[in-house]
Design an enzyme around this catalytic site. Structure first.
Site, short mmCIF file in Angstrom:
data_model
loop_
_atom_site.label_atom_id
_atom_site.label_comp_id
_atom_site.label_asym_id
_atom_site.label_seq_id
_atom_site.Cartn_x
_atom_site.Cartn_y
_atom_site.Cartn_z
N ASP A 126 25.57 -50.35 3.22
CA ASP A 126 24.51 -49.50 3.77
C ASP A 126 24.15 -48.40 2.76
O ASP A 126 23.12 -48.48 2.11
CB ASP A 126 24.95 -48.88 5.10
CG ASP A 126 23.78 -48.46 5.97
OD1 ASP A 126 22.64 -48.76 5.62
OD2 ASP A 126 24.01 -47.83 7.03
N ASP A 127 25.02 -47.39 2.65
CA ASP A 127 24.75 -46.25 1.75
C ASP A 127 26.06 -45.86 1.08
O ASP A 127 26.77 -44.96 1.54
CB ASP A 127 24.22 -45.08 2.58
CG ASP A 127 22.92 -45.43 3.29
OD1 ASP A 127 21.90 -45.57 2.61
OD2 ASP A 127 22.94 -45.57 4.53
N HIS A 169 22.78 -55.40 2.24
CA HIS A 169 22.23 -54.22 2.94
C HIS A 169 22.66 -52.96 2.20
O HIS A 169 23.69 -52.36 2.51
CB HIS A 169 22.71 -54.21 4.40
CG HIS A 169 22.06 -53.16 5.25
ND1 HIS A 169 21.51 -53.42 6.49
CD2 HIS A 169 21.85 -51.84 5.04
CE1 HIS A 169 21.01 -52.31 7.01
NE2 HIS A 169 21.21 -51.33 6.14
N ASP A 200 9.44 -47.07 6.46
CA ASP A 200 10.14 -45.96 7.12
C ASP A 200 9.56 -45.82 8.53
O ASP A 200 8.33 -45.87 8.70
CB ASP A 200 9.91 -44.67 6.31
CG ASP A 200 10.73 -43.50 6.83
OD1 ASP A 200 10.72 -43.26 8.06
OD2 ASP A 200 11.35 -42.81 6.01
N GLY A 217 14.97 -46.20 8.60
CA GLY A 217 14.61 -44.81 8.85
C GLY A 217 15.24 -44.35 10.16
O GLY A 217 15.93 -45.11 10.83
N THR A 222 12.43 -47.50 0.04
CA THR A 222 11.16 -47.15 0.65
C THR A 222 10.19 -46.68 -0.44
O THR A 222 10.45 -45.64 -1.06
CB THR A 222 11.35 -45.98 1.65
OG1 THR A 222 12.58 -46.18 2.35
CG2 THR A 222 10.19 -45.88 2.62
N HIS A 250 16.49 -52.94 10.96
CA HIS A 250 17.58 -52.12 11.51
C HIS A 250 17.44 -52.21 13.02
O HIS A 250 16.38 -51.83 13.56
CB HIS A 250 17.44 -50.67 11.05
CG HIS A 250 17.94 -50.44 9.68
ND1 HIS A 250 17.39 -51.06 8.58
CD2 HIS A 250 18.98 -49.70 9.22
CE1 HIS A 250 18.06 -50.69 7.51
NE2 HIS A 250 19.03 -49.86 7.86
N GLU A 254 20.65 -49.23 16.43
CA GLU A 254 21.49 -48.13 15.94
C GLU A 254 21.69 -47.08 17.03
O GLU A 254 22.63 -46.31 16.99
CB GLU A 254 20.87 -47.48 14.71
CG GLU A 254 21.03 -48.31 13.45
CD GLU A 254 20.55 -47.57 12.23
OE1 GLU A 254 21.39 -47.01 11.51
OE2 GLU A 254 19.33 -47.55 11.98
#
Ligand code: 6MZ
Length: 360
Positions: free
Chosen positions: A297-298, A13, A162, A192, A98, A219, A222
């Site tokens: 994730d990021d 992820h 997204d 998104g 994306t 996702h 969240e």
């Protein structure tokens, strides 16, 4: 080298544009500041801010979207992200992004993904495998006679829908993913801003993806949205990301359907969606042997790395008996959850087995 760095890891992820190196992000921001496209001093604090609400995180993503102005930048970012993951011994990376359309610069969703592929091809410092195997080809990345002493990494792609997109736009992404299967696209992600959009908008495209043999990761949970969480679990995606705002009935469905969960510890803490690491749902899932995998994730946006996530888990959950050996097993078990073809799974399993032997 610390064990959490040297240990082979599987990343399932990771968002491409959330994983940009800090130095690159700053360089791109300054360049656009000099061109007068953005006011550097106004955006600097958004980039540098530490804890961000979900809303602020998505403001940052909108800024990053402005920065990735051309194909060459997309290619560069992709190359750097692969190099960074490989450097910390990630041996399999499922990278999601994306596909973006930007008429002003002649970018279509297809040309955006071409730029990503160019990034994969342009990596020279490590061995990258991203094209699915031909059945008659028995050479694998980790076979002992491979002869390479360099870092090796399998990369497969997920194309993200997204949540702002329409049904038609989502369908376009799925069709693109099908065309790009031969270049290592294995599935579809829905991501998104969780505060926008409606499940029924994406459902036709997700169903189409599934019918055409693509894997789906969503996702999920969240933000508190019980109805949508229920609908998502009913769809039975091959994996879900996060699983935070679940109620009792959601946990029950998740447990009985055994849908694997991609866990993003730092991301959940930094977006303030989980109060503290000590109450993170990872522990409950791990203890009940639910399939889970640690992910970043990021890594750029949240200043983390997959190695750090393993170290954080080891420190926070030592009381559950989660030590080096257990985390190695967690990483090894993630091989079962990858979307790549059987041959990749077999190669990675053999590789993890050979590393396990050296651990004694
Ligand atoms: C939901 C997220 C996300 O696709 O441009 N993204 N979506 N929840 C998250 N957790 C915090 N982190 C990233 O990468 C950036 C995009 O990934 C999604 C958002 O849509 C973001 O714009 P790409 O490569």
């Amino acid at each position: 080298m610390e064990w959490w760095v040297s240990m082979p890891k599987v990343e399932l992820h990771a968002h491409l544009n959330g994983s940009i190196r800090d130095s690159t992000l700053l360089e791109l921001t300054k360049a656009l500041g000099e061109k007068g496209v953005i006011n550097f001093s106004q955006v600097e604090h958004i980039i540098m801010k530490y804890n961000r609400s979900v809303k602020e995180v998505f403001q940052l993503f909108d800024l990053i979207r402005i920065l990735t102005t051309d194909h060459a930048i997309v290619t560069r970012i992709t190359r750097e992200v692969i190099e960074d993951f490989a450097s910390e011994n990630v041996v399999y990376l499922e990278l999601r992004t994306t596909p973006k359309r930007n008429e002003a610069i002649g970018m279509t969703k297809g040309s955006y993904i071409e730029a990503v592929l160019e990034g994969l091809r342009s990596v020279t410092s490590v061995d990258v495998n991203f094209i699915p195997h031909h059945k008659e080809d028995s050479r694998t990345l980790f076979s002992p006679n491979n002869g390479s002493s360099r870092k090796r990494i399998y990369v497969r792609l997920l194309l993200s829908i997204d949540r702002r997109e329409t049904t038609e736009a989502a369908m376009e992404t799925v069709k693109l993913a099908l065309e790009m299967k031969q270049f290592g696209v294995v599935g579809i992600d829905l991501s998104g801003n969780p505060l926008v959009g409606d499940w029924n908008t994406y459902l036709p495209a997700l169903k189409f993806a599934r019918n055409q043999g693509l894997y789906v990761s969503l996702h999920c949970g969240e933000i508190p949205n019980p109805k949508e969480i229920h609908q998502m679990l009913d769809f039975k995606p091959e994996r879900i990301g996060h699983a935070i705002c679940f109620e009792k009935e959601h946990w029950e469905i998740l447990k009985s359907s055994k849908i694997p969960v991609e866990i993003c510890l730092t991301s959940n803490i930094r977006t303030l969606t989980v109060r503290s690491i000590h109450v993170h749902h990872f522990v409950g899932l791990y203890k009940t042997k639910h399939p889970v995998v640690l992910c970043t994730d990021d890594s750029g946006v949240f200043s983390t790395s997959l190695s750090k996530e393993y170290k954080i888990a080891a420190d926070a959950f030592v009381f559950t008996g989660l030590g080096k050996r257990e985390l190695f097993e967690l990483s090894r078990n993630a091989v079962e959850l990858i979307f790549a073809e059987r041959q990749v799974q077999e190669d990675l399993t053999k590789y993890f087995d050979s590393v396990a032997k050296t651990m004694g």
